[in-house]
Design a protein around this motif. Structure first.
Motif, PDB file in Angstrom:
ATOM      1  N   GLY A 172       0.810  -1.212   0.000  1.00 44.49           N
ATOM      2  CA  GLY A 172       0.000   0.000   0.000  1.00 44.49           C
ATOM      3  C   GLY A 172       0.838   1.255   0.000  1.00 44.49           C
ATOM      4  O   GLY A 172       2.059   1.220   0.158  1.00 44.49           O
ATOM      5  N   ALA A 173       0.158   2.370  -0.212  1.00 47.80           N
ATOM      6  CA  ALA A 173       0.769   3.698  -0.127  1.00 47.80           C
ATOM      7  C   ALA A 173      -0.366   4.705  -0.031  1.00 47.80           C
ATOM      8  O   ALA A 173      -1.486   4.429  -0.488  1.00 47.80           O
ATOM      9  CB  ALA A 173       1.625   3.986  -1.353  1.00 47.80           C
ATOM     10  N   TYR A 174      -0.071   5.853   0.542  1.00 46.13           N
ATOM     11  CA  TYR A 174      -1.042   6.948   0.645  1.00 46.13           C
ATOM     12  C   TYR A 174      -2.384   6.472   1.218  1.00 46.13           C
ATOM     13  O   TYR A 174      -3.449   6.746   0.662  1.00 46.13           O
ATOM     14  CB  TYR A 174      -1.212   7.639  -0.728  1.00 46.13           C
ATOM     15  CG  TYR A 174       0.125   7.987  -1.315  1.00 46.13           C
ATOM     16  CD1 TYR A 174       0.903   8.983  -0.723  1.00 46.13           C
ATOM     17  CD2 TYR A 174       0.659   7.278  -2.384  1.00 46.13           C
ATOM     18  CE1 TYR A 174       2.170   9.260  -1.201  1.00 46.13           C
ATOM     19  CE2 TYR A 174       1.928   7.561  -2.865  1.00 46.13           C
ATOM     20  CZ  TYR A 174       2.671   8.551  -2.270  1.00 46.13           C
ATOM     21  OH  TYR A 174       3.937   8.808  -2.725  1.00 46.13           O
ATOM     22  N   TYR A 187      -2.623  -5.084   7.821  1.00 43.79           N
ATOM     23  CA  TYR A 187      -1.609  -4.112   7.399  1.00 43.79           C
ATOM     24  C   TYR A 187      -0.345  -4.858   6.951  1.00 43.79           C
ATOM     25  O   TYR A 187       0.258  -5.584   7.729  1.00 43.79           O
ATOM     26  CB  TYR A 187      -1.327  -3.155   8.572  1.00 43.79           C
ATOM     27  CG  TYR A 187      -0.078  -2.319   8.410  1.00 43.79           C
ATOM     28  CD1 TYR A 187       0.042  -1.382   7.398  1.00 43.79           C
ATOM     29  CD2 TYR A 187       0.994  -2.492   9.278  1.00 43.79           C
ATOM     30  CE1 TYR A 187       1.187  -0.635   7.247  1.00 43.79           C
ATOM     31  CE2 TYR A 187       2.149  -1.738   9.151  1.00 43.79           C
ATOM     32  CZ  TYR A 187       2.238  -0.817   8.130  1.00 43.79           C
ATOM     33  OH  TYR A 187       3.393  -0.082   7.980  1.00 43.79           O
ATOM     34  N   ARG A 188      -0.014  -4.699   5.689  1.00 46.78           N
ATOM     35  CA  ARG A 188       1.181  -5.298   5.063  1.00 46.78           C
ATOM     36  C   ARG A 188       1.273  -6.815   5.251  1.00 46.78           C
ATOM     37  O   ARG A 188       2.369  -7.368   5.376  1.00 46.78           O
ATOM     38  CB  ARG A 188       2.462  -4.655   5.600  1.00 46.78           C
ATOM     39  CG  ARG A 188       2.622  -3.193   5.269  1.00 46.78           C
ATOM     40  CD  ARG A 188       2.784  -2.991   3.757  1.00 46.78           C
ATOM     41  NE  ARG A 188       3.158  -1.631   3.474  1.00 46.78           N
ATOM     42  CZ  ARG A 188       2.283  -0.634   3.304  1.00 46.78           C
ATOM     43  NH1 ARG A 188       0.980  -0.879   3.345  1.00 46.78           N
ATOM     44  NH2 ARG A 188       2.710   0.591   3.048  1.00 46.78           N
ATOM     45  N   GLN A 210      11.424   9.745  -0.642  1.00 46.03           N
ATOM     46  CA  GLN A 210      11.999   8.390  -0.626  1.00 46.03           C
ATOM     47  C   GLN A 210      13.213   8.295  -1.543  1.00 46.03           C
ATOM     48  O   GLN A 210      13.265   8.927  -2.585  1.00 46.03           O
ATOM     49  CB  GLN A 210      10.937   7.355  -1.050  1.00 46.03           C
ATOM     50  CG  GLN A 210       9.729   7.347  -0.122  1.00 46.03           C
ATOM     51  CD  GLN A 210       8.687   6.303  -0.495  1.00 46.03           C
ATOM     52  OE1 GLN A 210       8.840   5.565  -1.458  1.00 46.03           O
ATOM     53  NE2 GLN A 210       7.621   6.240   0.292  1.00 46.03           N
ATOM     54  N   CYS A 240      10.351   0.037   2.357  1.00 42.77           N
ATOM     55  CA  CYS A 240      10.459   0.231   3.798  1.00 42.77           C
ATOM     56  C   CYS A 240      10.891  -1.084   4.445  1.00 42.77           C
ATOM     57  O   CYS A 240      10.320  -2.136   4.155  1.00 42.77           O
ATOM     58  CB  CYS A 240       9.123   0.689   4.379  1.00 42.77           C
ATOM     59  SG  CYS A 240       8.810   2.437   4.068  1.00 42.77           S
ATOM     60  N   LYS A 289       7.731  -2.465   9.363  1.00 43.68           N
ATOM     61  CA  LYS A 289       6.328  -2.040   9.401  1.00 43.68           C
ATOM     62  C   LYS A 289       6.227  -0.868  10.377  1.00 43.68           C
ATOM     63  O   LYS A 289       7.011  -0.791  11.332  1.00 43.68           O
ATOM     64  CB  LYS A 289       5.445  -3.176   9.917  1.00 43.68           C
ATOM     65  CG  LYS A 289       5.390  -4.369   8.976  1.00 43.68           C
ATOM     66  CD  LYS A 289       4.460  -5.424   9.544  1.00 43.68           C
ATOM     67  CE  LYS A 289       4.462  -6.656   8.655  1.00 43.68           C
ATOM     68  NZ  LYS A 289       3.593  -7.732   9.138  1.00 43.68           N
ATOM     69  N   ASN A 290       5.271  -0.015  10.147  1.00 44.09           N
ATOM     70  CA  ASN A 290       5.026   1.045  11.125  1.00 44.09           C
ATOM     71  C   ASN A 290       4.359   0.411  12.342  1.00 44.09           C
ATOM     72  O   ASN A 290       3.284  -0.183  12.210  1.00 44.09           O
ATOM     73  CB  ASN A 290       4.109   2.113  10.540  1.00 44.09           C
ATOM     74  CG  ASN A 290       4.844   3.057   9.597  1.00 44.09           C
ATOM     75  OD1 ASN A 290       6.067   3.213   9.677  1.00 44.09           O
ATOM     76  ND2 ASN A 290       4.113   3.682   8.691  1.00 44.09           N
ATOM     77  N   SER A 300       5.625   5.934  13.479  1.00 42.99           N
ATOM     78  CA  SER A 300       6.215   5.803  12.147  1.00 42.99           C
ATOM     79  C   SER A 300       7.628   5.248  12.355  1.00 42.99           C
ATOM     80  O   SER A 300       8.430   5.838  13.085  1.00 42.99           O
ATOM     81  CB  SER A 300       6.285   7.181  11.486  1.00 42.99           C
ATOM     82  OG  SER A 300       7.352   7.218  10.572  1.00 42.99           O
ATOM     83  N   ARG A 317      10.302   7.745  11.380  1.00 43.12           N
ATOM     84  CA  ARG A 317      10.511   8.849  12.314  1.00 43.12           C
ATOM     85  C   ARG A 317      11.290   8.380  13.554  1.00 43.12           C
ATOM     86  O   ARG A 317      12.183   9.074  14.042  1.00 43.12           O
ATOM     87  CB  ARG A 317       9.172   9.451  12.720  1.00 43.12           C
ATOM     88  CG  ARG A 317       9.341  10.779  13.437  1.00 43.12           C
ATOM     89  CD  ARG A 317       8.036  11.318  13.976  1.00 43.12           C
ATOM     90  NE  ARG A 317       7.144  11.738  12.907  1.00 43.12           N
ATOM     91  CZ  ARG A 317       5.825  11.522  12.928  1.00 43.12           C
ATOM     92  NH1 ARG A 317       5.273  10.899  13.933  1.00 43.12           N
ATOM     93  NH2 ARG A 317       5.076  11.948  11.936  1.00 43.12           N
ATOM     94  N   LYS A 320      17.559  10.084   3.191  1.00 37.96           N
ATOM     95  CA  LYS A 320      16.305  10.739   2.828  1.00 37.96           C
ATOM     96  C   LYS A 320      15.148  10.269   3.692  1.00 37.96           C
ATOM     97  O   LYS A 320      14.285  11.047   4.075  1.00 37.96           O
ATOM     98  CB  LYS A 320      16.003  10.407   1.364  1.00 37.96           C
ATOM     99  CG  LYS A 320      15.619  11.589   0.524  1.00 37.96           C
ATOM    100  CD  LYS A 320      15.523  11.166  -0.923  1.00 37.96           C
ATOM    101  CE  LYS A 320      15.118  12.309  -1.810  1.00 37.96           C
ATOM    102  NZ  LYS A 320      15.093  11.908  -3.211  1.00 37.96           N
ATOM    103  N   ALA A 369      14.496   7.319   6.846  1.00 40.98           N
ATOM    104  CA  ALA A 369      15.233   6.386   7.699  1.00 40.98           C
ATOM    105  C   ALA A 369      14.682   4.962   7.704  1.00 40.98           C
ATOM    106  O   ALA A 369      15.316   4.060   8.254  1.00 40.98           O
ATOM    107  CB  ALA A 369      15.283   6.937   9.125  1.00 40.98           C
ATOM    108  N   PHE A 390      14.295   3.299   4.966  1.00 38.60           N
ATOM    109  CA  PHE A 390      14.844   2.650   3.768  1.00 38.60           C
ATOM    110  C   PHE A 390      16.305   2.306   4.034  1.00 38.60           C
ATOM    111  O   PHE A 390      17.089   3.192   4.387  1.00 38.60           O
ATOM    112  CB  PHE A 390      14.762   3.583   2.550  1.00 38.60           C
ATOM    113  CG  PHE A 390      13.396   3.699   1.948  1.00 38.60           C
ATOM    114  CD1 PHE A 390      12.386   4.376   2.606  1.00 38.60           C
ATOM    115  CD2 PHE A 390      13.102   3.126   0.720  1.00 38.60           C
ATOM    116  CE1 PHE A 390      11.105   4.492   2.053  1.00 38.60           C
ATOM    117  CE2 PHE A 390      11.833   3.231   0.153  1.00 38.60           C
ATOM    118  CZ  PHE A 390      10.834   3.914   0.825  1.00 38.60           C
TER     119      PHE A 390
END
Ligand code: EPU
Length: 310
Positions: A149-151, A183-184, A224, A232, A235-236, A241, A244, A264, A266, A268
């Motif tokens: 997923g994204a956004y 989720y994921r 990114q 990523c 997982k968040n 995050s 973050r 850019k 963290a 990744f």
């Protein structure tokens, strides 16, 4: 397994396959992963049709040879010793077609089609709602397996139905609403191979769809990295995050061998300079330990880690 035994089954499996099926022995997985890391697979194969896939499944099952289904290698860390057994990818054009289903607001896409290819196909056909897929690296099959997923949208949100092949070779059409997705993660596909899916879209104006895709692409390029990575890494965690948290520890740019936390974003981990899988795995472990010790949060990997150590 001894080398001679491996060669014996490689020969035997090869004899069973049609010339249209792509096959490679001892094939470096680093050529097939977006991280550009990974040792050799004993036998890599891209079946040319469903019957060829069935043959491979049944051959491996019958002889106890491990079988691994690879997407586009985008969410994957393959260890430096590579993968024993068969590695199969549905990249063949047979599994990568996209078409508008019955002239309606549905897209029928093969599991080997890339998510970007599907988003662009939808836009060209004035079908909206799949723009979020533009920037997700990987194939539809891999995306379903991990509910990519994204956004704030995830793949399983837009799945009308999926055509799946059981490991016993039986084909089945399953409505999306019968598939439990988190989720994921979508464990349904752990023991079933998605061959294609029907995706829901809605009617839109091509220029506006393109604009939304461009906006998303611009955000992605700004936030990114474009260096080789597996997306990523973590997982968040609920309410946090991962990027973050890692950033808050000042770990951007932190490296182990050739592997580095992206400057850019963290979450990744990039293959900066001929990194080994061992470098990436050590980096993952150090990050997990520091985030747990200093933030009290346990980070779970989003990337799948497979294969043997060197
Ligand atoms: N942030 C930092 N430092 C960083 C990275 C992020 O402070 O180094 C902050 C951002 O400023 C933002 C927040 O953390 O306030 C969240 O960051 P971002 O918007 O980049 O989203 P994310 O949660 O890190 C998720 C997905 C991405 C997806 C983006 C965009 C996960 C693990 N990641 O990232 O998916 O592309 O949203 O929708 O769910 C992937 O799954 O592989 C992936 C890249």
């Amino acid at each position: 397994m001894q080398k001679t035994e491996t060669k014996k089954w490689q020969d035997e499996l090869e004899e069973n396959l049609s010339p249209e099926t792509v096959r490679k022995r001892d094939y470096p997985m680093k050529k097939l992963t977006t991280l550009r890391i990974g040792g050799p697979a004993d036998f890599y194969v891209e079946p040319s049709c469903t019957d060829e896939l069935r043959k491979i499944l049944s051959y491996c099952a019958g002889r106890g040879i491990p079988f691994f289904l690879l997407g586009r290698g985008s969410n994957l860390v393959v260890r430096d010793g590579g993968i024993r057994g068969g590695v199969c990818s549905l990249r063949h054009s047979f599994f990568s077609q996209t078409e508008v289903k019955n002239g309606r607001l549905l897209i029928h896409a093969g599991a080997g089609a890339t998510l970007r290819q599907i988003a662009q196909f939808a836009q060209a056909n004035a079908l909206a709602g799949l723009e979020f897929m533009e920037g997700i690296p990987g194939s539809l099959g891999g995306g379903l397996r991990m509910n990519a997923g994204a956004y704030k949208s995830s793949l399983m949100d837009v799945v009308e139905s999926v055509s799946v092949l059981g490991l016993d070779g039986v084909l089945e059409e399953v409505p999306g609403e019968n598939i439990q997705a988190d989720y994921r993660c979508c464990t349904f596909f752990e023991n079933k191979i998605a061959l294609s899916a029907v995706l829901r879209a809605y009617s839109g104006v091509p220029e506006q769809i393109r604009e939304r895709m461009t906006e998303m692409r611009d955000i992605r390029l700004k936030t990114q990295t474009q260096s080789p990575s597996a997306g990523c890494a973590f997982k968040n965690p609920p309410g946090h995050s991962a990027g973050r948290l890692i950033d808050s520890l000042g770990m951007k740019g932190f490296s182990v061998g050739g592997a580095q936390v992206s400057d850019k974003h963290a979450n990744f981990l990039i293959n900066k300079n001929n990194a080994t899988s061992q470098n990436i795995l050590e980096l993952i472990q150090i990050i997990q330990e520091r985030v747990l010790a200093e933030c009290g949060v346990s980070l779970e990997t989003e990337v799948m880690i497979v294969g043997e150590d060197a």
